[in-house]
Design a protein around this motif. Structure first.
Motif, mmCIF file in Angstrom:
data_model
loop_
_atom_site.group_PDB
_atom_site.id
_atom_site.type_symbol
_atom_site.label_atom_id
_atom_site.label_comp_id
_atom_site.label_asym_id
_atom_site.label_seq_id
_atom_site.Cartn_x
_atom_site.Cartn_y
_atom_site.Cartn_z
ATOM 1 N N ILE A 117 -8.059 -2.144 5.542
ATOM 2 C CA ILE A 117 -6.789 -2.256 6.208
ATOM 3 C C ILE A 117 -6.779 -3.509 7.227
ATOM 4 N N GLN A 118 -6.204 -4.248 7.131
ATOM 5 C CA GLN A 118 -6.475 -5.451 8.062
ATOM 6 C C GLN A 118 -4.964 -5.989 8.584
ATOM 7 N N VAL A 119 -4.763 -5.803 9.979
ATOM 8 C CA VAL A 119 -3.373 -6.175 10.470
ATOM 9 C C VAL A 119 -3.579 -7.674 10.815
ATOM 10 N N LEU A 120 -2.838 -8.354 10.414
ATOM 11 C CA LEU A 120 -2.848 -9.789 10.529
ATOM 12 C C LEU A 120 -2.382 -10.304 11.890
ATOM 13 N N MET A 136 0.239 -6.975 7.306
ATOM 14 C CA MET A 136 -0.958 -6.423 7.049
ATOM 15 C C MET A 136 -1.411 -6.497 5.837
ATOM 16 N N GLU A 137 -2.456 -6.237 5.231
ATOM 17 C CA GLU A 137 -2.929 -6.304 3.799
ATOM 18 C C GLU A 137 -3.896 -5.184 3.937
ATOM 19 N N PHE A 138 -3.680 -4.499 2.832
ATOM 20 C CA PHE A 138 -4.498 -3.228 2.205
ATOM 21 C C PHE A 138 -4.968 -3.659 0.948
ATOM 22 N N THR A 139 -6.241 -3.313 0.852
ATOM 23 C CA THR A 139 -7.131 -3.618 -0.374
ATOM 24 C C THR A 139 -7.274 -2.333 -1.006
ATOM 25 N N THR A 140 -6.811 -2.176 -2.297
ATOM 26 C CA THR A 140 -6.965 -1.194 -3.140
ATOM 27 C C THR A 140 -8.602 -0.880 -3.703
ATOM 28 N N ASP A 141 -8.652 0.036 -4.256
ATOM 29 C CA ASP A 141 -9.881 0.639 -4.657
ATOM 30 C C ASP A 141 -10.572 -0.569 -5.790
ATOM 31 N N SER A 142 -9.600 -1.145 -6.675
ATOM 32 C CA SER A 142 -9.746 -2.021 -7.477
ATOM 33 C C SER A 142 -9.878 -3.559 -6.977
ATOM 34 N N GLY A 143 -9.529 -3.531 -5.697
ATOM 35 C CA GLY A 143 -9.826 -4.986 -5.291
ATOM 36 C C GLY A 143 -8.496 -5.556 -5.011
ATOM 37 N N ARG A 144 -7.341 -4.916 -5.477
ATOM 38 C CA ARG A 144 -6.081 -5.706 -5.179
ATOM 39 C C ARG A 144 -5.592 -5.754 -3.719
ATOM 40 N N VAL A 145 -5.191 -6.737 -3.111
ATOM 41 C CA VAL A 145 -4.733 -6.924 -1.859
ATOM 42 C C VAL A 145 -3.191 -6.776 -1.876
ATOM 43 N N VAL A 146 -2.805 -5.744 -1.047
ATOM 44 C CA VAL A 146 -1.408 -5.334 -0.990
ATOM 45 C C VAL A 146 -0.884 -5.928 0.150
ATOM 46 N N PRO A 147 0.247 -6.916 0.166
ATOM 47 C CA PRO A 147 0.704 -7.239 1.459
ATOM 48 C C PRO A 147 1.960 -6.352 2.055
ATOM 49 N N ILE A 148 1.923 -6.099 2.984
ATOM 50 C CA ILE A 148 2.898 -4.886 4.030
ATOM 51 C C ILE A 148 3.319 -5.507 5.160
ATOM 52 N N ALA A 149 4.659 -5.588 5.493
ATOM 53 C CA ALA A 149 5.299 -6.030 6.564
ATOM 54 C C ALA A 149 5.986 -4.933 7.341
ATOM 55 N N TYR A 150 6.050 -4.943 8.707
ATOM 56 C CA TYR A 150 6.697 -3.773 9.281
ATOM 57 C C TYR A 150 7.612 -4.732 10.302
ATOM 58 N N THR A 151 8.746 -4.201 10.269
ATOM 59 C CA THR A 151 9.757 -4.761 11.230
ATOM 60 C C THR A 151 9.949 -3.500 12.238
ATOM 61 N N LEU A 152 9.968 -4.083 13.635
ATOM 62 C CA LEU A 152 9.993 -3.246 14.765
ATOM 63 C C LEU A 152 11.270 -3.743 15.788
ATOM 64 N N PHE A 153 11.685 -2.729 16.379
ATOM 65 C CA PHE A 153 12.610 -3.126 17.380
ATOM 66 C C PHE A 153 12.225 -2.529 18.839
ATOM 67 N N VAL A 164 10.104 -0.849 6.475
ATOM 68 C CA VAL A 164 8.712 -1.548 6.030
ATOM 69 C C VAL A 164 8.941 -2.092 4.445
ATOM 70 N N ILE A 165 8.065 -3.025 4.149
ATOM 71 C CA ILE A 165 8.165 -3.727 3.284
ATOM 72 C C ILE A 165 6.712 -3.811 2.389
ATOM 73 N N VAL A 166 6.995 -3.158 1.196
ATOM 74 C CA VAL A 166 5.515 -2.931 0.656
ATOM 75 C C VAL A 166 5.423 -3.327 -0.561
ATOM 76 N N ASN A 167 4.824 -4.609 -0.828
ATOM 77 C CA ASN A 167 4.604 -5.559 -2.018
ATOM 78 C C ASN A 167 5.700 -6.141 -2.366
#
Length: 219
Positions: A117-120, A136-153, A164-167
């Motif tokens: 899990i890498q916070v950019l 953020m990027e999450f790498t699955t067991d298969s090596g797939r990189v899933v982009p995630i974005a959080y919005t904060l107030f 939250v926006i997931v993939n």
């Protein structure tokens, strides 16, 4: 596919972490510290969480409570129906939404088994006044990189997550559309919508890049 999405949609819960947040933290540090804190807790308590669903739900509830702005999310999800609802109905939906989200995704928490899990780093434009986005990027067991974005107030000097926006799947928009559909199904009866609410999501997002670009716009 359903198991993959259960895992992906549990990722946000993995990083909406513990209540040891300093008020002066930058938004990316809030998420980064949460990643480290909660993944360590999962590793330490995996056996109990795996065999005790009630305990896992309690842990997830504890982790979300002080960081996620459920009141703001309630307003965003209810949309134009928020003003028409009574205070009791708003509070009832908030509790139902929170409980449903915890119930739906608590089982996915223990799917974390050390995946990367890498916070950019934050870039120009990621903070605009009292709004921010953290990618953020999450790498699955298969090596797939899933982009995630959080919005904060930001409120009272504390950054709290409101979407939250997931993939490419914008959860705030999905839940608001779900609420609209339920209002139509139950002929505008908000009490019925609340009673039958479920936070399950089984659709797949479209374009991750476009979704992340829109993240600062909220739900």
């Amino acid at each position: 596919m359903k198991r993959l999405w259960q895992q992906l949609l549990s990722i946000p819960l993995l990083v909406l972490g513990l209540s040891t947040l300093a008020q002066a933290q930058d938004p990316d540090d809030v998420i980064r510290d949460a990643v480290e804190s909660l993944t360590q807790r999962i590793d330490a308590e995996r056996e109990r969480m795996s065999r005790d669903p009630a305990y896992t739900r309690m842990v997830v509830t504890e982790e979300l409570e002080n960081l996620v702005d459920f009141r703001r999310i309630t307003r965003l999800v209810m949309g134009e129906h928020f003003d028409a609802a009574s205070r009791d109905q708003r509070n009832a939906f908030l509790e139902r939404f929170r409980a449903s989200l915890v119930q739906t995704y608590a089982a996915g928490v223990t799917m974390y088994t050390g995946q990367q899990i890498q916070v950019l780093p934050m870039g120009e434009g990621d903070v605009r006044g009292n709004r921010a986005r953290v990618q953020m990027e999450f790498t699955t067991d298969s090596g797939r990189v899933v982009p995630i974005a959080y919005t904060l107030f930001q409120s009272d000097d504390q950054w709290r997550v409101d979407n939250v926006i997931v993939n490419g799947l914008n959860l705030g928009r999905v839940f608001r559309a779900q609420f609209e559909q339920a209002m139509a199904q139950y002929n505008g009866d908000i009490d019925q919508v609340i009673a039958n609410w479920s936070a399950e999501v089984e659709v797949e997002g479209a374009n991750p890049a476009e979704a992340v670009e829109e993240a600062t716009g909220g739900a």
